[in-house]
Design a protein around this motif. Structure first.
Motif, PDB file in Angstrom:
ATOM      1  N   ARG A 179       0.832  -1.197   0.000  1.00 37.58           N
ATOM      2  CA  ARG A 179       0.000   0.000   0.000  1.00 37.58           C
ATOM      3  C   ARG A 179       0.872   1.254   0.000  1.00 37.58           C
ATOM      4  O   ARG A 179       1.986   1.277   0.532  1.00 37.58           O
ATOM      5  N   ASP A 180       0.358   2.342  -0.607  1.00 41.51           N
ATOM      6  CA  ASP A 180       1.047   3.635  -0.552  1.00 41.51           C
ATOM      7  C   ASP A 180       0.830   4.321   0.785  1.00 41.51           C
ATOM      8  O   ASP A 180       1.656   5.119   1.230  1.00 41.51           O
ATOM      9  N   SER A 181      -0.300   4.013   1.442  1.00 43.56           N
ATOM     10  CA  SER A 181      -0.616   4.569   2.756  1.00 43.56           C
ATOM     11  C   SER A 181      -1.709   3.740   3.388  1.00 43.56           C
ATOM     12  O   SER A 181      -2.366   2.928   2.725  1.00 43.56           O
ATOM     13  N   VAL A 182      -1.892   3.929   4.696  1.00 39.04           N
ATOM     14  CA  VAL A 182      -2.979   3.293   5.435  1.00 39.04           C
ATOM     15  C   VAL A 182      -3.693   4.356   6.248  1.00 39.04           C
ATOM     16  O   VAL A 182      -3.235   5.511   6.325  1.00 39.04           O
ATOM     17  N   THR A 183      -4.804   3.987   6.879  1.00 41.19           N
ATOM     18  CA  THR A 183      -5.557   4.895   7.740  1.00 41.19           C
ATOM     19  C   THR A 183      -5.676   4.277   9.130  1.00 41.19           C
ATOM     20  O   THR A 183      -5.324   3.104   9.337  1.00 41.19           O
ATOM     21  N   VAL A 184      -6.200   5.043  10.060  1.00 40.93           N
ATOM     22  CA  VAL A 184      -6.401   4.527  11.415  1.00 40.93           C
ATOM     23  C   VAL A 184      -7.374   3.356  11.390  1.00 40.93           C
ATOM     24  O   VAL A 184      -7.238   2.409  12.178  1.00 40.93           O
ATOM     25  N   TYR A 201      -2.335   7.026  29.260  1.00 37.42           N
ATOM     26  CA  TYR A 201      -2.706   8.208  28.492  1.00 37.42           C
ATOM     27  C   TYR A 201      -1.763   8.412  27.312  1.00 37.42           C
ATOM     28  O   TYR A 201      -2.176   8.846  26.229  1.00 37.42           O
ATOM     29  N   LEU A 202      -0.475   8.073  27.496  1.00 44.75           N
ATOM     30  CA  LEU A 202       0.490   8.223  26.411  1.00 44.75           C
ATOM     31  C   LEU A 202       0.254   7.162  25.345  1.00 44.75           C
ATOM     32  O   LEU A 202       0.318   7.443  24.142  1.00 44.75           O
ATOM     33  N   LEU A 203      -0.040   5.950  25.796  1.00 44.69           N
ATOM     34  CA  LEU A 203      -0.330   4.866  24.857  1.00 44.69           C
ATOM     35  C   LEU A 203      -1.547   5.210  24.005  1.00 44.69           C
ATOM     36  O   LEU A 203      -1.558   4.999  22.783  1.00 44.69           O
ATOM     37  N   ASP A 204      -2.582   5.758  24.625  1.00 42.64           N
ATOM     38  CA  ASP A 204      -3.784   6.126  23.880  1.00 42.64           C
ATOM     39  C   ASP A 204      -3.516   7.229  22.873  1.00 42.64           C
ATOM     40  O   ASP A 204      -4.184   7.320  21.837  1.00 42.64           O
ATOM     41  N   THR A 205      -2.557   8.109  23.186  1.00 41.36           N
ATOM     42  CA  THR A 205      -2.201   9.168  22.250  1.00 41.36           C
ATOM     43  C   THR A 205      -1.432   8.607  21.058  1.00 41.36           C
ATOM     44  O   THR A 205      -1.667   9.007  19.910  1.00 41.36           O
ATOM     45  N   LEU A 206      -0.533   7.671  21.326  1.00 38.64           N
ATOM     46  CA  LEU A 206       0.281   7.104  20.259  1.00 38.64           C
ATOM     47  C   LEU A 206      -0.509   6.116  19.400  1.00 38.64           C
ATOM     48  O   LEU A 206      -0.403   6.136  18.167  1.00 38.64           O
ATOM     49  N   ILE A 207      -1.277   5.260  20.039  1.00 39.84           N
ATOM     50  CA  ILE A 207      -2.082   4.256  19.338  1.00 39.84           C
ATOM     51  C   ILE A 207      -3.452   4.211  20.010  1.00 39.84           C
ATOM     52  O   ILE A 207      -3.596   3.657  21.113  1.00 39.84           O
ATOM     53  N   PRO A 208      -4.481   4.810  19.450  1.00 37.31           N
ATOM     54  CA  PRO A 208      -5.794   4.869  20.106  1.00 37.31           C
ATOM     55  C   PRO A 208      -6.397   3.481  20.284  1.00 37.31           C
ATOM     56  O   PRO A 208      -6.103   2.559  19.509  1.00 37.31           O
ATOM     57  N   PRO A 209      -7.229   3.298  21.305  1.00 36.19           N
ATOM     58  CA  PRO A 209      -7.839   1.986  21.531  1.00 36.19           C
ATOM     59  C   PRO A 209      -8.906   1.634  20.500  1.00 36.19           C
ATOM     60  O   PRO A 209      -9.242   0.460  20.317  1.00 36.19           O
ATOM     61  N   ARG A 210      -9.469   2.658  19.833  1.00 36.56           N
ATOM     62  CA  ARG A 210     -10.506   2.428  18.820  1.00 36.56           C
ATOM     63  C   ARG A 210     -10.263   3.294  17.595  1.00 36.56           C
ATOM     64  O   ARG A 210      -9.612   4.343  17.684  1.00 36.56           O
ATOM     65  N   THR A 211     -10.766   2.875  16.487  1.00 34.72           N
ATOM     66  CA  THR A 211     -10.685   3.650  15.256  1.00 34.72           C
ATOM     67  C   THR A 211     -11.753   4.739  15.288  1.00 34.72           C
ATOM     68  O   THR A 211     -12.673   4.696  16.117  1.00 34.72           O
ATOM     69  N   PRO A 212     -11.665   5.727  14.406  1.00 36.52           N
ATOM     70  CA  PRO A 212     -12.711   6.752  14.346  1.00 36.52           C
ATOM     71  C   PRO A 212     -14.101   6.162  14.109  1.00 36.52           C
ATOM     72  O   PRO A 212     -15.110   6.726  14.544  1.00 36.52           O
ATOM     73  N   GLY A 213     -14.154   4.999  13.451  1.00 37.21           N
ATOM     74  CA  GLY A 213     -15.440   4.346  13.215  1.00 37.21           C
ATOM     75  C   GLY A 213     -15.917   3.504  14.379  1.00 37.21           C
ATOM     76  O   GLY A 213     -16.984   2.877  14.297  1.00 37.21           O
ATOM     77  N   GLY A 214     -15.144   3.430  15.471  1.00 34.41           N
ATOM     78  CA  GLY A 214     -15.556   2.695  16.663  1.00 34.41           C
ATOM     79  C   GLY A 214     -15.048   1.273  16.738  1.00 34.41           C
ATOM     80  O   GLY A 214     -15.340   0.557  17.705  1.00 34.41           O
ATOM     81  N   ARG A 215     -14.280   0.824  15.783  1.00 33.27           N
ATOM     82  CA  ARG A 215     -13.768  -0.545  15.815  1.00 33.27           C
ATOM     83  C   ARG A 215     -12.602  -0.643  16.799  1.00 33.27           C
ATOM     84  O   ARG A 215     -11.729   0.238  16.837  1.00 33.27           O
TER      85      ARG A 215
END
Length: 304
Positions: A179-184, A201-215
Motif C-alpha cells: 500500500r502507498d498509505s494506510v488509515t487509522v 494516556y500516552l499509549l492512547d495518544t500514540l495508538i488509540p484503543p478504537r478507530t474513528p469508526g468505533g472498531r
C-alpha cells in the motif's frame, strides 16, 4: 565572629594598612578600624600593634590569623562551588532520549554545551517507553526528551520541540506492504504491538484503543526494546506505529514502513522533575533548540 568581621581581620592582617584594606573591601576606613576595635574588646587582647608609621600583628593576632585562615578558605571554596552549581556550570548534566532522531540532536547539543560550559559534563542515555519516567524519578536523569504528552504530578514538561510523521511498520510479507498509505481504520485489521508498561494516556495518544469508526484496535503489550519490536514485526507477530525516522535509522529488507494518512505526527518535548529546571537545564534546552533549527526540523514554540 561574623563573616564580614573575619574578612576585614584577614585582609588587614595581609595588607597591614587600614586605607588599603578599606579600598580592597570597598568599605570605609572607619568601618575597618571600628571592626578591629570591637574584636579586640570582645577577645580582651590586642590583635594589632599600631603606630603612626606601621601596623603589625601581635603574637595573639598572628595565631588567630593562622587558626582562622584555613577554615575561612574552605568556607569560601564551598560557597563558590554552591554558587557555580546553582548557575549550572559545574557537575554533570544527565539527559535521556527515547528515539534515535532525538538522540542525534541531543548529541550535537551536548557538544555545544560542553564547549560553552567546559566544567560541566554531559551524559546521555536512551530511555525506552516501557520505563518512561523511571530514570527521572530515580534521580538518574536531570532532563529527558520524550514523546508527548506528559501528565505526571511530579514532572514538568515543555512544549513540543519536534514532530515526526507516523508510519506503520509491517512485515515485507504483510498485505499492507504493497500500500502507498494506510488509515487509522486499517489498524483494526491486525494486532498492533505496543510498549509494555507505558502510561495509559500516552499509549492512547500514540495508538488509540478504537478507530474513528468505533472498531477496537487490538493492542498487544509485549515490547521492551526497539530491536524486539523490529524482530516481532519482521516475523509477522503484528504491526507497529512508529515515527518516520525509522526509515532512516532502522531500514531493513524484511520490514516496510507505510505512511498513516490520517494520524498527526508524534511530538517530542522536554520533561524534568518538578522544581528541577536549573540554569544548566535551561541552557541545554536553548542549545538543543538551536541545533534543531540548524537541522531544519519541524519546530513549535519554545522560549528562546
Amino acid at each position: 565572629m561574623e563573616r564580614r568581621d573575619i574578612e576585614i581581620f584577614l585582609t588587614l592582617a595581609e595588607e597591614l594598612h587600614f586605607a588599603r584594606t578599606a579600598e580592597r573591601l570597598g568599605v570605609s576606613g572607619a568601618r575597618v578600624s571600628q571592626t578591629i576595635k570591637q574584636l579586640e574588646r570582645r577577645f580582651g587582647v590586642a590583635l594589632f600593634q599600631r603606630t603612626s608609621r606601621q601596623v603589625a600583628l601581635t603574637p595573639v593576632g598572628n595565631a588567630l590569623r593562622e587558626d582562622v585562615q584555613a577554615g575561612y578558605q574552605r568556607i569560601q571554596e564551598g560557597i563558590a562551588k554552591a554558587v557555580a552549581a546553582g548557575r549550572g556550570f559545574t557537575g554533570t548534566l544527565r539527559v535521556g532520549f527515547s528515539s534515535p532522531l532525538v538522540g542525534e540532536a541531543i548529541m550535537a547539543a551536548g557538544e555545544a554545551f560542553r564547549a560553552r560550559h567546559p566544567d560541566c559534563e554531559v551524559r546521555i542515555r536512551e530511555v525506552h517507553l516501557s520505563e518512561a519516567f523511571r530514570a527521572l524519578r530515580d534521580d538518574e536523569l536531570d532532563l529527558q526528551i520524550t514523546e508527548l504528552p506528559v501528565q505526571e504530578n511530579d514532572l514538568s514538561s515543555g512544549p513540543a520541540l519536534l514532530r515526526d510523521p507516523r508510519m506503520l511498520a509491517v512485515s515485507a510479507r504483510h498485505p499492507f506492504a504493497r500500500r502507498d498509505s494506510v488509515t487509522v481504520e486499517d489498524l483494526a485489521r491486525d494486532t498492533v504491538l505496543v510498549p509494555a508498561d507505558a502510561p495509559a494516556y500516552l499509549l492512547d495518544t500514540l495508538i488509540p484503543p478504537r478507530t474513528p469508526g468505533g472498531r477496537p484496535i487490538q493492542r498487544e503489550k509485549v515490547l521492551t526494546s526497539r530491536q524486539e519490536l523490529l524482530t516481532l514485526v519482521s516475523g509477522g507477530a503484528g504491526m507497529a506505529v512508529v515515527g518516520g525516522q525509522a526509515t532512516r535509522y532502522h531500514a531493513r529488507p524484511d520490514i516496510v514502513y507505510v505512511p498513516i494518512a490520517d494520524m498527526p505526527p508524534i511530538e517530542y518535548g522536554p520533561v524534568w522533575p518538578v522544581g528541577g529546571q536549573t540554569s544548566r537545564v535551561r541552557s541545554f534546552l536553548a542549545l538543543l533548540l538551536a541545533e534543531l533549527d540548524r537541522q531544519s526540523f519541524l519546530l513549535t514554540g519554545l522560549d528562546r
